[in-house]
Design a protein around this motif. Structure first.
Motif, PDB file in Angstrom:
ATOM      1  N   ASP A  15       0.819  -1.220   0.000  1.00 42.33           N
ATOM      2  CA  ASP A  15       0.000   0.000   0.000  1.00 42.33           C
ATOM      3  C   ASP A  15       0.852   1.270   0.000  1.00 42.33           C
ATOM      4  O   ASP A  15       0.439   2.303   0.491  1.00 42.33           O
ATOM      5  N   LEU A  16       2.019   1.183  -0.586  1.00 44.01           N
ATOM      6  CA  LEU A  16       2.963   2.299  -0.612  1.00 44.01           C
ATOM      7  C   LEU A  16       2.433   3.457  -1.451  1.00 44.01           C
ATOM      8  O   LEU A  16       1.800   3.250  -2.481  1.00 44.01           O
ATOM      9  N   GLN A  17       2.682   4.684  -0.999  1.00 49.33           N
ATOM     10  CA  GLN A  17       2.247   5.886  -1.702  1.00 49.33           C
ATOM     11  C   GLN A  17       3.439   6.809  -1.950  1.00 49.33           C
ATOM     12  O   GLN A  17       4.386   6.822  -1.168  1.00 49.33           O
ATOM     13  N   THR A  18       3.377   7.598  -3.017  1.00 50.82           N
ATOM     14  CA  THR A  18       4.412   8.597  -3.273  1.00 50.82           C
ATOM     15  C   THR A  18       4.406   9.613  -2.136  1.00 50.82           C
ATOM     16  O   THR A  18       3.358  10.042  -1.688  1.00 50.82           O
ATOM     17  N   GLY A  19       5.586   9.965  -1.673  1.00 49.30           N
ATOM     18  CA  GLY A  19       5.710  10.932  -0.585  1.00 49.30           C
ATOM     19  C   GLY A  19       5.760  10.296   0.790  1.00 49.30           C
ATOM     20  O   GLY A  19       6.073  10.958   1.773  1.00 49.30           O
ATOM     21  N   GLN A  20       5.472   9.014   0.872  1.00 49.50           N
ATOM     22  CA  GLN A  20       5.517   8.322   2.156  1.00 49.50           C
ATOM     23  C   GLN A  20       6.962   8.262   2.638  1.00 49.50           C
ATOM     24  O   GLN A  20       7.884   8.096   1.846  1.00 49.50           O
ATOM     25  N   LYS A  21       7.164   8.396   3.954  1.00 47.10           N
ATOM     26  CA  LYS A  21       8.516   8.417   4.513  1.00 47.10           C
ATOM     27  C   LYS A  21       8.701   7.273   5.494  1.00 47.10           C
ATOM     28  O   LYS A  21       7.794   6.928   6.238  1.00 47.10           O
ATOM     29  N   PHE A  22       9.916   6.715   5.475  1.00 47.58           N
ATOM     30  CA  PHE A  22      10.309   5.670   6.415  1.00 47.58           C
ATOM     31  C   PHE A  22      11.532   6.158   7.159  1.00 47.58           C
ATOM     32  O   PHE A  22      12.476   6.662   6.557  1.00 47.58           O
ATOM     33  N   GLY A  23      11.530   6.013   8.461  1.00 47.28           N
ATOM     34  CA  GLY A  23      12.646   6.471   9.282  1.00 47.28           C
ATOM     35  C   GLY A  23      13.418   5.304   9.873  1.00 47.28           C
ATOM     36  O   GLY A  23      12.843   4.296  10.275  1.00 47.28           O
ATOM     37  N   PHE A  24      14.733   5.433   9.897  1.00 48.84           N
ATOM     38  CA  PHE A  24      15.612   4.441  10.497  1.00 48.84           C
ATOM     39  C   PHE A  24      16.482   5.158  11.532  1.00 48.84           C
ATOM     40  O   PHE A  24      17.276   6.036  11.177  1.00 48.84           O
ATOM     41  N   ASN A  25      16.311   4.799  12.796  1.00 49.83           N
ATOM     42  CA  ASN A  25      17.093   5.424  13.869  1.00 49.83           C
ATOM     43  C   ASN A  25      18.572   5.100  13.707  1.00 49.83           C
ATOM     44  O   ASN A  25      18.932   3.974  13.354  1.00 49.83           O
ATOM     45  N   SER A  26      19.410   6.084  13.967  1.00 51.16           N
ATOM     46  CA  SER A  26      20.872   5.969  13.944  1.00 51.16           C
ATOM     47  C   SER A  26      21.428   5.542  12.588  1.00 51.16           C
ATOM     48  O   SER A  26      22.512   4.984  12.515  1.00 51.16           O
ATOM     49  N   GLY A  27      20.716   5.816  11.506  1.00 53.03           N
ATOM     50  CA  GLY A  27      21.207   5.488  10.169  1.00 53.03           C
ATOM     51  C   GLY A  27      21.871   6.658   9.483  1.00 53.03           C
ATOM     52  O   GLY A  27      22.353   6.529   8.368  1.00 53.03           O
ATOM     53  N   GLY A  28      21.913   7.824  10.146  1.00 54.20           N
ATOM     54  CA  GLY A  28      22.503   9.025   9.559  1.00 54.20           C
ATOM     55  C   GLY A  28      23.958   9.195   9.938  1.00 54.20           C
ATOM     56  O   GLY A  28      24.641   8.250  10.335  1.00 54.20           O
ATOM     57  N   ASN A  29      24.448  10.433   9.840  1.00 53.43           N
ATOM     58  CA  ASN A  29      25.846  10.730  10.125  1.00 53.43           C
ATOM     59  C   ASN A  29      26.144  10.645  11.622  1.00 53.43           C
ATOM     60  O   ASN A  29      25.326  11.011  12.451  1.00 53.43           O
ATOM     61  N   GLU A  30      27.351  10.169  11.930  1.00 52.95           N
ATOM     62  CA  GLU A  30      27.811  10.089  13.319  1.00 52.95           C
ATOM     63  C   GLU A  30      28.604  11.337  13.665  1.00 52.95           C
ATOM     64  O   GLU A  30      29.179  11.984  12.795  1.00 52.95           O
ATOM     65  N   ILE A  31      28.631  11.667  14.952  1.00 52.02           N
ATOM     66  CA  ILE A  31      29.485  12.740  15.449  1.00 52.02           C
ATOM     67  C   ILE A  31      30.202  12.230  16.689  1.00 52.02           C
ATOM     68  O   ILE A  31      29.690  11.361  17.400  1.00 52.02           O
ATOM     69  N   PRO A  32      31.392  12.753  16.983  1.00 51.49           N
ATOM     70  CA  PRO A  32      32.099  12.313  18.181  1.00 51.49           C
ATOM     71  C   PRO A  32      31.346  12.732  19.447  1.00 51.49           C
ATOM     72  O   PRO A  32      30.760  13.806  19.503  1.00 51.49           O
ATOM     73  N   ASN A  33      31.355  11.876  20.439  1.00 49.36           N
ATOM     74  CA  ASN A  33      30.719  12.133  21.741  1.00 49.36           C
ATOM     75  C   ASN A  33      29.245  12.503  21.612  1.00 49.36           C
ATOM     76  O   ASN A  33      28.757  13.392  22.299  1.00 49.36           O
ATOM     77  N   GLY A  34      28.546  11.852  20.720  1.00 49.27           N
ATOM     78  CA  GLY A  34      27.126  12.125  20.531  1.00 49.27           C
ATOM     79  C   GLY A  34      26.429  10.941  19.879  1.00 49.27           C
ATOM     80  O   GLY A  34      27.018   9.882  19.687  1.00 49.27           O
ATOM     81  N   GLN A  35      25.172  11.131  19.555  1.00 47.19           N
ATOM     82  CA  GLN A  35      24.388  10.091  18.899  1.00 47.19           C
ATOM     83  C   GLN A  35      24.461  10.246  17.387  1.00 47.19           C
ATOM     84  O   GLN A  35      24.609  11.358  16.884  1.00 47.19           O
ATOM     85  N   ALA A  36      24.303   9.128  16.708  1.00 49.99           N
ATOM     86  CA  ALA A  36      24.232   9.176  15.241  1.00 49.99           C
ATOM     87  C   ALA A  36      22.889   9.755  14.835  1.00 49.99           C
ATOM     88  O   ALA A  36      21.883   9.554  15.515  1.00 49.99           O
ATOM     89  N   GLY A  37      22.876  10.474  13.743  1.00 46.76           N
ATOM     90  CA  GLY A  37      21.623  11.029  13.215  1.00 46.76           C
ATOM     91  C   GLY A  37      20.748   9.927  12.646  1.00 46.76           C
ATOM     92  O   GLY A  37      21.120   8.759  12.615  1.00 46.76           O
ATOM     93  N   ASP A  38      19.582  10.284  12.178  1.00 48.53           N
ATOM     94  CA  ASP A  38      18.638   9.312  11.637  1.00 48.53           C
ATOM     95  C   ASP A  38      18.690   9.301  10.115  1.00 48.53           C
ATOM     96  O   ASP A  38      19.254  10.191   9.490  1.00 48.53           O
TER      97      ASP A  38
END
Length: 184
Positions: free
Chosen positions: A113-136
């Motif tokens: 049932d996928l639609q154009t514009g639909q978004k899926f989020g993945f925690n900690s799948g983004g850029n990492e930074i020192p002494n912090g959490q990875a982005g999404d």
């Protein structure tokens, strides 16, 4: 004051799928690059020392206001870019940046049932930074135009070109339907 945990940059990536992939619920593989902390220096950039300007805090305070009202404003340190330390000997692996690019691969089944514009989020799948959490990681779906069908909500729309005489006579028409054809 409590210090907030810093978070890396969230990556927004468009994913193009075909109508057939949605119809059959096929698996889709997405490759993307993200910034991860260097394995040798753990994101510090190499040998470091505390910044003399901010004394390792990463920010400086400045007084603003007039004779009646004064306000203390915090701003990131300009000498160390808010890191709190300065690199004195750069890491050989990352050249003092503290990060390196890494190719990631995500495989997932395309929902029916996928639609154009639909978004899926993945925690900690983004850029990492020192002494912090990875982005999404946020994946935004784009369904490509189909040769015969239009997608309207969850409905497939097909507009055949039928001559008036064929309509009057009740001639059967062939509708292409993905891998088969329907006769109506």
């Amino acid at each position: 004051q409590q210090q907030r945990v810093r978070k890396g940059k969230t990556l927004n990536i468009p994913l193009t799928v075909t109508l057939e992939e949605v119809f059959y619920g096929k698996s889709k593989t997405l490759k993307y690059n993200r910034s991860v902390n260097c394995g040798d220096c753990r994101g510090s950039g190499g040998e470091t020392r505390n910044c003399n300007n901010c004394h390792g805090k990463g920010w400086t305070e400045r007084m603003a206001g007039n004779a009646f009202f004064r306000q203390v404003q915090r701003e990131p340190c300009r000498m160390c870019d808010g890191k709190g330390n300065i690199v004195i000997k750069a890491c050989d692996r990352c050249g003092g940046k503290g990060s390196e690019n890494k190719e990631e691969i995500i495989t997932f089944k395309v929902p029916l049932d996928l639609q154009t514009g639909q978004k899926f989020g993945f925690n900690s799948g983004g850029n990492e930074i020192p002494n912090g959490q990875a982005g999404d990681l946020t994946i935004e779906i784009v369904i490509t135009r189909h040769k015969y069908f239009k997608l309207q909500g969850k409905d497939l729309i097909y507009e055949p070109k039928v001559a008036i005489l064929d309509m009057i006579l009740g001639t059967k028409i062939e509708i292409p339907y993905f891998e088969t054809k329907l006769l109506i």
